[in-house]
Structure formats: structure tokens, C-alpha cells
Design a protein around this motif. Sequence first.
Motif, PDB file in Angstrom:
ATOM      1  N   THR A  39     -21.279 -55.074  37.799  1.00 14.57           N
ATOM      2  CA  THR A  39     -20.429 -55.324  38.586  1.00 14.57           C
ATOM      3  C   THR A  39     -19.092 -54.573  38.251  1.00 14.57           C
ATOM      4  OG1 THR A  39     -19.567 -57.410  37.540  1.00 14.57           O
ATOM      5  CG2 THR A  39     -21.328 -57.397  39.168  1.00 14.57           C
ATOM      6  N   ASP A  40     -17.933 -54.559  38.958  1.00 14.51           N
ATOM      7  CA  ASP A  40     -16.839 -53.718  38.432  1.00 14.51           C
ATOM      8  C   ASP A  40     -16.153 -54.740  37.603  1.00 14.51           C
ATOM      9  OD1 ASP A  40     -17.087 -51.609  40.209  1.00 14.51           O
ATOM     10  OD2 ASP A  40     -15.754 -52.409  41.785  1.00 14.51           O
ATOM     11  N   VAL A  41     -16.300 -56.046  37.737  1.00 12.13           N
ATOM     12  CA  VAL A  41     -15.414 -56.850  36.742  1.00 12.13           C
ATOM     13  C   VAL A  41     -16.286 -56.908  35.438  1.00 12.13           C
ATOM     14  CG1 VAL A  41     -14.951 -59.301  36.248  1.00 12.13           C
ATOM     15  CG2 VAL A  41     -14.463 -58.446  38.478  1.00 12.13           C
ATOM     16  N   GLU A  42     -17.484 -56.752  35.604  1.00 11.77           N
ATOM     17  CA  GLU A  42     -18.273 -56.583  33.991  1.00 11.77           C
ATOM     18  C   GLU A  42     -17.838 -55.555  33.260  1.00 11.77           C
ATOM     19  OE1 GLU A  42     -22.349 -59.117  35.204  1.00 11.77           O
ATOM     20  OE2 GLU A  42     -22.228 -56.995  35.711  1.00 11.77           O
ATOM     21  N   TRP A  43     -18.008 -54.389  33.898  1.00  8.43           N
ATOM     22  CA  TRP A  43     -17.631 -52.911  33.135  1.00  8.43           C
ATOM     23  C   TRP A  43     -16.330 -53.059  32.858  1.00  8.43           C
ATOM     24  CZ3 TRP A  43     -14.104 -49.477  35.086  1.00  8.43           C
ATOM     25  CH2 TRP A  43     -14.146 -49.213  36.403  1.00  8.43           C
ATOM     26  N   ILE A  44     -15.331 -53.379  33.751  1.00  9.67           N
ATOM     27  CA  ILE A  44     -13.908 -53.322  33.194  1.00  9.67           C
ATOM     28  C   ILE A  44     -13.738 -54.183  32.201  1.00  9.67           C
ATOM     29  CG2 ILE A  44     -11.561 -54.365  34.237  1.00  9.67           C
ATOM     30  CD1 ILE A  44     -12.401 -53.244  37.037  1.00  9.67           C
ATOM     31  N   SER A  45     -14.199 -55.391  32.043  1.00  9.48           N
ATOM     32  CA  SER A  45     -13.922 -56.343  30.923  1.00  9.48           C
ATOM     33  C   SER A  45     -14.571 -55.694  29.552  1.00  9.48           C
ATOM     34  CB  SER A  45     -14.667 -57.767  31.341  1.00  9.48           C
ATOM     35  OG  SER A  45     -14.563 -58.631  30.122  1.00  9.48           O
ATOM     36  N   ASN A  65      -9.570 -55.544  46.268  1.00  6.16           N
ATOM     37  CA  ASN A  65     -10.347 -56.895  45.973  1.00  6.16           C
ATOM     38  C   ASN A  65      -9.444 -57.421  44.937  1.00  6.16           C
ATOM     39  OD1 ASN A  65     -12.258 -58.431  44.168  1.00  6.16           O
ATOM     40  ND2 ASN A  65     -13.577 -57.988  45.818  1.00  6.16           N
ATOM     41  N   GLU A  66      -8.956 -58.638  45.163  1.00  4.40           N
ATOM     42  CA  GLU A  66      -8.163 -59.462  44.362  1.00  4.40           C
ATOM     43  C   GLU A  66      -8.782 -59.601  42.766  1.00  4.40           C
ATOM     44  OE1 GLU A  66      -4.502 -60.814  43.187  1.00  4.40           O
ATOM     45  OE2 GLU A  66      -4.745 -59.866  45.259  1.00  4.40           O
ATOM     46  N   LEU A  67      -9.945 -60.153  42.698  1.00  2.00           N
ATOM     47  CA  LEU A  67     -10.439 -60.256  41.373  1.00  2.00           C
ATOM     48  C   LEU A  67     -10.630 -58.912  40.494  1.00  2.00           C
ATOM     49  CD1 LEU A  67     -11.656 -62.479  39.650  1.00  2.00           C
ATOM     50  CD2 LEU A  67     -13.984 -61.872  40.682  1.00  2.00           C
ATOM     51  N   GLU A  68     -11.138 -57.924  41.319  1.00  2.00           N
ATOM     52  CA  GLU A  68     -11.222 -56.671  40.466  1.00  2.00           C
ATOM     53  C   GLU A  68      -9.825 -56.047  40.251  1.00  2.00           C
ATOM     54  OE1 GLU A  68     -13.742 -54.159  43.176  1.00  2.00           O
ATOM     55  OE2 GLU A  68     -15.248 -55.535  43.078  1.00  2.00           O
ATOM     56  N   TYR A  69      -8.871 -56.099  41.164  1.00  2.00           N
ATOM     57  CA  TYR A  69      -7.773 -55.739  40.904  1.00  2.00           C
ATOM     58  C   TYR A  69      -6.800 -56.326  39.694  1.00  2.00           C
ATOM     59  CZ  TYR A  69      -2.509 -54.672  41.878  1.00  2.00           C
ATOM     60  OH  TYR A  69      -1.541 -54.201  41.653  1.00  2.00           O
ATOM     61  N   ARG A  73      -5.897 -54.341  36.216  1.00  2.00           N
ATOM     62  CA  ARG A  73      -4.169 -54.718  36.032  1.00  2.00           C
ATOM     63  C   ARG A  73      -4.054 -55.363  34.559  1.00  2.00           C
ATOM     64  NH1 ARG A  73      -1.112 -50.793  37.917  1.00  2.00           N
ATOM     65  NH2 ARG A  73      -1.117 -51.028  40.379  1.00  2.00           N
ATOM     66  N   ASN A  74      -4.857 -56.175  34.078  1.00  2.00           N
ATOM     67  CA  ASN A  74      -4.961 -57.023  32.776  1.00  2.00           C
ATOM     68  C   ASN A  74      -5.598 -56.253  31.784  1.00  2.00           C
ATOM     69  OD1 ASN A  74      -3.133 -58.942  33.971  1.00  2.00           O
ATOM     70  ND2 ASN A  74      -4.962 -60.035  34.778  1.00  2.00           N
ATOM     71  N   SER A  75      -6.141 -55.421  32.127  1.00  2.00           N
ATOM     72  CA  SER A  75      -6.958 -54.612  30.993  1.00  2.00           C
ATOM     73  C   SER A  75      -6.361 -53.496  30.231  1.00  2.00           C
ATOM     74  CB  SER A  75      -8.102 -53.817  31.820  1.00  2.00           C
ATOM     75  OG  SER A  75      -7.770 -52.695  32.453  1.00  2.00           O
ATOM     76  N   ARG A  76      -6.939 -52.939  29.296  1.00  2.00           N
ATOM     77  CA  ARG A  76      -6.475 -51.707  28.519  1.00  2.00           C
ATOM     78  C   ARG A  76      -6.761 -50.337  29.067  1.00  2.00           C
ATOM     79  NH1 ARG A  76      -8.292 -53.695  22.797  1.00  2.00           N
ATOM     80  NH2 ARG A  76      -7.025 -51.808  21.982  1.00  2.00           N
ATOM     81  N   LEU A  77      -7.501 -50.355  30.167  1.00  2.00           N
ATOM     82  CA  LEU A  77      -7.750 -49.287  30.883  1.00  2.00           C
ATOM     83  C   LEU A  77      -6.696 -48.405  31.795  1.00  2.00           C
ATOM     84  CD1 LEU A  77     -11.288 -50.824  32.504  1.00  2.00           C
ATOM     85  CD2 LEU A  77     -10.608 -49.836  30.191  1.00  2.00           C
ATOM     86  N   VAL A  78      -6.880 -47.273  31.986  1.00  2.00           N
ATOM     87  CA  VAL A  78      -5.982 -46.358  32.721  1.00  2.00           C
ATOM     88  C   VAL A  78      -7.020 -45.923  33.755  1.00  2.00           C
ATOM     89  CG1 VAL A  78      -4.267 -44.571  32.893  1.00  2.00           C
ATOM     90  CG2 VAL A  78      -4.422 -45.845  30.920  1.00  2.00           C
ATOM     91  N   GLY A  79      -6.588 -45.779  35.121  1.00  2.00           N
ATOM     92  CA  GLY A  79      -7.371 -45.520  36.159  1.00  2.00           C
ATOM     93  C   GLY A  79      -6.781 -44.248  37.036  1.00  2.00           C
ATOM     94  N   PHE A  80      -7.666 -43.306  37.125  1.00  2.00           N
ATOM     95  CA  PHE A  80      -7.236 -42.134  38.058  1.00  2.00           C
ATOM     96  C   PHE A  80      -8.154 -42.275  39.283  1.00  2.00           C
ATOM     97  CE2 PHE A  80      -5.552 -41.148  33.870  1.00  2.00           C
ATOM     98  CZ  PHE A  80      -4.308 -40.557  34.201  1.00  2.00           C
ATOM     99  N   PHE A  81      -7.800 -42.301  40.281  1.00  2.00           N
ATOM    100  CA  PHE A  81      -8.666 -42.702  41.500  1.00  2.00           C
ATOM    101  C   PHE A  81      -8.316 -41.359  42.629  1.00  2.00           C
ATOM    102  CE2 PHE A  81      -7.738 -46.574  39.898  1.00  2.00           C
ATOM    103  CZ  PHE A  81      -8.967 -47.377  40.110  1.00  2.00           C
ATOM    104  N   LEU A  82      -9.479 -40.759  43.139  1.00  2.00           N
ATOM    105  CA  LEU A  82      -9.248 -39.478  43.831  1.00  2.00           C
ATOM    106  C   LEU A  82      -8.817 -39.957  45.305  1.00  2.00           C
ATOM    107  CD1 LEU A  82     -11.376 -38.649  41.624  1.00  2.00           C
ATOM    108  CD2 LEU A  82     -12.693 -37.283  43.594  1.00  2.00           C
TER     109      LEU A  82
END
Length: 132
Positions: A39-45, A65-69, A73-82
Motif C-alpha cells: 500500500t502507499d502508506v506502507e511504502w511511504i513509511s 486520500n487523507e491517510l496517504e497525504y 507530508r509527515n515523511s522524509r520523502l520529496v515527491g515529484f508528480f507528473l
Amino acid sequence: MRMLVDENLSPALARALQALFQGEHEIVHLRTKFGPGVTDVEWISALSSEGRWVILSADRRITKNELEYRAFRNSRLVGFFLSRGLYKAKVTKQMERILSLWDTMEKQASIVAGGAMFELPMRSSLIAQLKR
């Protein structure tokens, strides 16, 4: 830079970027790193716990999606979305745009805090931050 290419983009795109930037960056496709069904939450974490990762994705549902968002937002990731138009374009156009914006993405990822999200445009050289 460590980059994960999300499963909504071609694994071939991830392999091509990895081959191009071999020894300089680590680029892996989501299915290669986590297998199918994560799931998105699993890989984000999981990635956030590993440190700074850059995400290349076309999955804008993460911003809706509120949970994924919140997880992103609370992660150490930086996202680039097409952008929508770029996501619908042929993979050759996607690769052309990603490569033309690569230096900007690399610089942006190095100066922003984790949880930042940006949109990769179809034509412009400006990368806009996603506000939601």
C-alpha cells in the motif's frame, strides 16, 4: 539521490534512469523494491524510515486520500508528480521531460524539507509545489 519510481509509471523508465545515472544515483521501481500489493502508506513509511528518498509518481491520489497525504507530508520523502497531461503522454515524452527537469528536481530535492510535493509540467521548466 535515491529515487523510487511509483508503480503507475513503467518499470522500464526506472531501469533506463538507473542505467543512465549508474554510480551517481540509485533509482528503483516500487515493484522491484517492495513487490506487488504494497500500500502507499506502507511504502511511504518504509522509505521514510530509511532516510531521504525522492519519489517520481503520477499517482495524484496521494494528495487526495487523507491517510496517504498525511503519511507523505509527515515523511522524509520529496515527491515529484507528473502533471495529468504528462502522465497521459507516451513514455518517450515522459522520459524527455524528466530528463529536461532532472537538474531542477535534484536541486529542489536537496533544499526542501521532507514531505514536499511538486508537479512536473508538460511544457514549462518551472516546477510548482503542490498545495493540495
